[in-house]
Design an enzyme around this catalytic site. Structure first.
Site, PDB file in Angstrom:
ATOM      1  CB  THR A  95     -24.821 -47.325   6.921  1.00 27.70           C
ATOM      2  OG1 THR A  95     -23.748 -48.877   6.786  1.00 27.70           O
ATOM      3  CG2 THR A  95     -25.388 -46.944   8.283  1.00 27.70           C
ATOM      4  CE  LYS A 170     -22.964 -50.529   9.284  1.00 28.53           C
ATOM      5  NZ  LYS A 170     -21.910 -50.826   9.658  1.00 28.53           N
ATOM      6  CE  LYS A 238     -23.403 -43.060   5.962  1.00 26.28           C
ATOM      7  NZ  LYS A 238     -23.512 -44.231   5.296  1.00 26.28           N
TER       8      LYS A 238
HETATM    9  P1  NAP Z   1     -16.911 -46.053  -0.150  1.00 28.30           P
HETATM   10  O1  NAP Z   1     -15.452 -47.153  -0.498  1.00 28.30           O
HETATM   11  O2  NAP Z   1     -16.633 -44.047   0.271  1.00 28.30           O
HETATM   12  O3  NAP Z   1     -17.663 -45.929  -1.744  1.00 28.30           O
HETATM   13  C1  NAP Z   1     -18.846 -44.665  -1.342  1.00 28.30           C
HETATM   14  C2  NAP Z   1     -19.373 -45.805  -3.300  1.00 28.30           C
HETATM   15  O4  NAP Z   1     -21.124 -45.502  -3.464  1.00 28.30           O
HETATM   16  C3  NAP Z   1     -18.731 -45.563  -4.456  1.00 28.30           C
HETATM   17  O5  NAP Z   1     -18.709 -46.465  -5.810  1.00 28.30           O
HETATM   18  C4  NAP Z   1     -18.842 -44.906  -5.130  1.00 28.30           C
HETATM   19  O6  NAP Z   1     -19.055 -44.049  -6.356  1.00 28.30           O
HETATM   20  C5  NAP Z   1     -20.321 -44.642  -4.687  1.00 28.30           C
HETATM   21  N1  NAP Z   1     -21.708 -43.115  -4.747  1.00 28.30           N
HETATM   22  C6  NAP Z   1     -21.367 -41.693  -3.741  1.00 28.30           C
HETATM   23  N2  NAP Z   1     -22.270 -41.182  -4.228  1.00 28.30           N
HETATM   24  C7  NAP Z   1     -22.915 -41.361  -4.893  1.00 28.30           C
HETATM   25  C8  NAP Z   1     -24.015 -40.949  -5.955  1.00 28.30           C
HETATM   26  N3  NAP Z   1     -24.540 -39.903  -5.334  1.00 28.30           N
HETATM   27  N4  NAP Z   1     -24.415 -41.915  -7.190  1.00 28.30           N
HETATM   28  C9  NAP Z   1     -24.103 -43.216  -7.223  1.00 28.30           C
HETATM   29  N5  NAP Z   1     -22.726 -43.991  -6.376  1.00 28.30           N
HETATM   30  C10 NAP Z   1     -22.814 -43.041  -5.940  1.00 28.30           C
HETATM   31  O7  NAP Z   1     -18.087 -45.931   0.517  1.00 28.30           O
HETATM   32  P2  NAP Z   1     -17.623 -47.897   1.281  1.00 28.30           P
HETATM   33  O8  NAP Z   1     -16.967 -47.665   2.730  1.00 28.30           O
HETATM   34  O9  NAP Z   1     -17.502 -49.212   0.425  1.00 28.30           O
HETATM   35  O10 NAP Z   1     -19.851 -47.922   2.032  1.00 28.30           O
HETATM   36  C11 NAP Z   1     -20.508 -47.797   1.377  1.00 28.30           C
HETATM   37  C12 NAP Z   1     -21.138 -47.939   2.174  1.00 28.30           C
HETATM   38  O11 NAP Z   1     -21.557 -48.949   3.451  1.00 28.30           O
HETATM   39  C13 NAP Z   1     -22.021 -46.783   3.672  1.00 28.30           C
HETATM   40  O12 NAP Z   1     -23.036 -46.521   3.501  1.00 28.30           O
HETATM   41  C14 NAP Z   1     -20.584 -46.857   4.716  1.00 28.30           C
HETATM   42  O13 NAP Z   1     -21.158 -46.589   5.651  1.00 28.30           O
HETATM   43  C15 NAP Z   1     -21.313 -48.795   4.960  1.00 28.30           C
HETATM   44  N6  NAP Z   1     -19.890 -49.542   5.141  1.00 28.30           N
HETATM   45  C16 NAP Z   1     -18.902 -49.500   5.377  1.00 28.30           C
HETATM   46  C17 NAP Z   1     -18.230 -50.058   5.726  1.00 28.30           C
HETATM   47  C18 NAP Z   1     -16.099 -49.603   6.108  1.00 28.30           C
HETATM   48  O14 NAP Z   1     -16.149 -50.348   6.846  1.00 28.30           O
HETATM   49  N7  NAP Z   1     -15.976 -49.351   4.927  1.00 28.30           N
HETATM   50  C19 NAP Z   1     -18.774 -50.865   6.771  1.00 28.30           C
HETATM   51  C20 NAP Z   1     -19.395 -50.830   6.679  1.00 28.30           C
HETATM   52  C21 NAP Z   1     -20.905 -50.801   6.179  1.00 28.30           C
HETATM   53  P3  NAP Z   1     -17.909 -43.366  -6.997  1.00 28.30           P
HETATM   54  O15 NAP Z   1     -16.605 -44.572  -7.462  1.00 28.30           O
HETATM   55  O16 NAP Z   1     -18.222 -42.692  -8.137  1.00 28.30           O
HETATM   56  O17 NAP Z   1     -17.270 -42.053  -6.372  1.00 28.30           O
END
Ligand code: NAP
Length: 288
Positions: A95, A170, A238
């Site tokens: 997102t 989104k 965010k």
């Molecule tokens: P998360 O658990 O916080 O995981 C974030 C991922 O991004 C990790 O793999 C992290 O790597 C990587 N990352 C962050 N900064 C980085 C950088 N500078 N370079 C390379 N990799 C980086 O997030 P998530 O919940 O999976 O969400 C991922 C996306 O989907 C977000 O945009 C979120 O808004 C969206 N989303 C989430 C949900 C939900 O319910 N969780 C639902 C819909 C959409 P590391 O492991 O090294 O930290």
């Protein structure tokens, strides 16, 4: 066809698992390499570098935190666009701002890489069950190529138009999510201040016209006052900031942006967004 998956956080792990379990060959890369372990156990190959992943794959998915993370992966030193990407297809499911999606599409085009923005609605549960709703922007021909893969991740993959249309939709749906979660929290706190038990109030909501799978899904967490992140509050803050930057300025949007920002400042960012209840409990004069 070999799929490359970049980003193994709360969402990336179950999504990549679904592609693996439905028969796709999947390579994975994550900034913190240890998070690849569950995928490797399921048969994915972990690459040493981003460049190796790009080299070995035809389709490149990204599912990472925010605009900075996606930009770092695409345009950073040794980033995706510095590898041989010509003729491949990139699908960013993070997102991020529609403006960033359009920027990445332009940069990708210069390198001969086709690009789709394809963010998702639905949290970790729907990700595990392949019940996400996927909103897609980009060239229709690329969407047609991506569709069979997206169908393994979600229950609907909707084509919305040119680059940035997916991320725009989104931001809109997450505005509703942020407002709804804040509304539930305020309702429960108000009921509690009048002496109504939270479990009974949740039961009443579950039988009412405003019942949603969202509230049902958060009930156990609310009752236990325990908020392990499915969708981290920092990501909600965010998304509301991105909505503001994209132009939303309506009353509920303004209120929700301020509330989640304050909760973030209070240090609740790593908890689930439902922890907004904990923030409001401390911040609301009517709470007891
Ligand atoms: P998360 O658990 O916080 O995981 C974030 C991922 O991004 C990790 O793999 C992290 O790597 C990587 N990352 C962050 N900064 C980085 C950088 N500078 N370079 C390379 N990799 C980086 O997030 P998530 O919940 O999976 O969400 C991922 C996306 O989907 C977000 O945009 C979120 O808004 C969206 N989303 C989430 C949900 C939900 O319910 N969780 C639902 C819909 C959409 P590391 O492991 O090294 O930290």
């Amino acid at each position: 066809m070999i799929i490359g998956w970049i980003g193994l956080g709360n969402m990336g792990v179950p999504m990549a698992s679904n592609l693996l379990s439905t028969g796709y060959a999947v390579r994975v890369w994550n900034r913190s390499p240890e998070k690849a372990a569950p995928l490797v156990a399921l048969g994915a190959k972990q690459t040493e570098s981003l460049a190796q992943l790009v080299d070995e794959c035809d389709v490149l998915f990204t599912m990472v935190s925010d605009d900075e993370a996606v930009k770092a992966i695409y345009t950073g030193t040794d980033g995706l666009l510095s590898a041989r990407v010509s003729g491949k297809l990139a699908i960013d499911m993070s997102t991020i701002a529609p403006e960033t999606s359009r920027f990445l599409a332009e940069q990708s085009k210069k390198a001969g890489l086709r690009f789709l923005d394809a963010p998702v609605s639905g949290s970790v549960g729907p990700a595990k069950e392949a019940q996400l709703v996927i909103m897609v922007g980009g060239e229709k021909a690329d969407y047609d190529v991506a569709k069979p893969m997206l169908d393994k991740l979600g229950k609907a993959a909707v084509y919305l138009g040119s680059h940035g249309a997916g991320t725009s939709a989104k931001l809109a749906i997450n505005l509703l999510l942020g407002i709804t979660v804040q509304g539930v929290a305020e309702t429960l706190l108000f009921a509690r201040s009048l002496g109504i038990d939270t479990e009974q109030m949740l039961e009443i909501i579950s039988q009412s016209a405003v019942e949603t799978p969202l509230i049902r899904g958060k009930a156990a967490s609310i009752l236990a006052d325990d908020f392990p992140a499915a969708f981290a509050l920092k990501h909600m803050a965010k998304d509301l900031r991105l909505a503001r930057e994209a132009g939303v300025a309506t009353p509920l949007a303004e209120s929700a942006q301020a509330t989640y920002r304050h909760a973030l400042e209070e240090g609740l960012g790593e908890l689930d967004l439902m922890a907004i209840l904990r923030h409001l409990k401390g911040a609301t004069p009517t709470s007891k």
